[in-house]
Design a protein around this motif. Sequence first.
Motif, PDB file in Angstrom:
ATOM      1  N   ASP A  14     -10.125 -10.530 -38.172  1.00 16.05           N
ATOM      2  CA  ASP A  14      -9.009  -9.726 -37.695  1.00 16.05           C
ATOM      3  C   ASP A  14      -9.483  -9.001 -36.437  1.00 16.05           C
ATOM      4  OD1 ASP A  14      -7.171  -7.691 -37.181  1.00 16.05           O
ATOM      5  OD2 ASP A  14      -6.749  -7.349 -39.301  1.00 16.05           O
ATOM      6  N   ALA A  17      -8.288  -5.200 -36.104  1.00 20.07           N
ATOM      7  CA  ALA A  17      -8.966  -4.234 -36.973  1.00 20.07           C
ATOM      8  C   ALA A  17     -10.481  -4.280 -36.800  1.00 20.07           C
ATOM      9  CB  ALA A  17      -8.609  -4.502 -38.436  1.00 20.07           C
ATOM     10  N   TYR A  70      -1.543 -10.502 -45.541  1.00 13.07           N
ATOM     11  CA  TYR A  70      -2.683  -9.755 -44.997  1.00 13.07           C
ATOM     12  C   TYR A  70      -2.256  -8.923 -43.783  1.00 13.07           C
ATOM     13  CZ  TYR A  70      -6.792  -8.444 -42.463  1.00 13.07           C
ATOM     14  OH  TYR A  70      -7.711  -7.682 -41.785  1.00 13.07           O
ATOM     15  N   ARG A  73       0.143  -6.050 -44.724  1.00 15.62           N
ATOM     16  CA  ARG A  73      -0.585  -4.995 -45.440  1.00 15.62           C
ATOM     17  C   ARG A  73      -1.492  -4.199 -44.492  1.00 15.62           C
ATOM     18  NH1 ARG A  73      -2.732  -8.250 -48.742  1.00 15.62           N
ATOM     19  NH2 ARG A  73      -4.765  -8.501 -47.777  1.00 15.62           N
ATOM     20  N   THR A  74      -2.156  -4.897 -43.591  1.00 19.17           N
ATOM     21  CA  THR A  74      -3.150  -4.254 -42.725  1.00 19.17           C
ATOM     22  C   THR A  74      -2.533  -3.599 -41.497  1.00 19.17           C
ATOM     23  OG1 THR A  74      -4.763  -5.896 -43.457  1.00 19.17           O
ATOM     24  CG2 THR A  74      -5.310  -4.661 -41.477  1.00 19.17           C
ATOM     25  N   HIS A  75      -1.523  -4.256 -40.912  1.00 20.64           N
ATOM     26  CA  HIS A  75      -0.973  -3.786 -39.630  1.00 20.64           C
ATOM     27  C   HIS A  75       0.499  -3.374 -39.703  1.00 20.64           C
ATOM     28  CE1 HIS A  75      -4.650  -4.945 -37.614  1.00 20.64           C
ATOM     29  NE2 HIS A  75      -4.582  -6.120 -38.218  1.00 20.64           N
TER      30      HIS A  75
END
Length: 113
Positions: A14, A17, A70, A73-75
């Motif tokens: 990623d 991140a 993913y 959830r992350t971004h």
Amino acid sequence: MPGPIERLSTHVLDVAAGRPAEGVGVTLVRDGDAVELGRGTTDADGRVAQLNDEPLDPGDVTLSYDVAAYMTRTHGTVFHPRITVHVRLDGARSHYHLPVLAGPFSHTTYLGS
């Protein structure tokens, strides 16, 4: 002389991140007949150590990375919910490694070692 491919591995990083992407599902299919050759989910280091269940004959394959959950959830967003990579495995190596650098709005890949 081309030979069987013993192992096809992948890695998802990623780039937004700055860390591995854990929990991304990856499917490997042979182009033309769409036969599934293997599947896996990235580990805490963003890797699937071996996608293929059996040695692979040289030829064209497609790897599909399901990054929607993913990235969301992350971004909090995702533009490319699935990354699809078509590659030609010429059999010159017994191990091919395909890293993917992904973010919520872009991705790239290359032949790793």
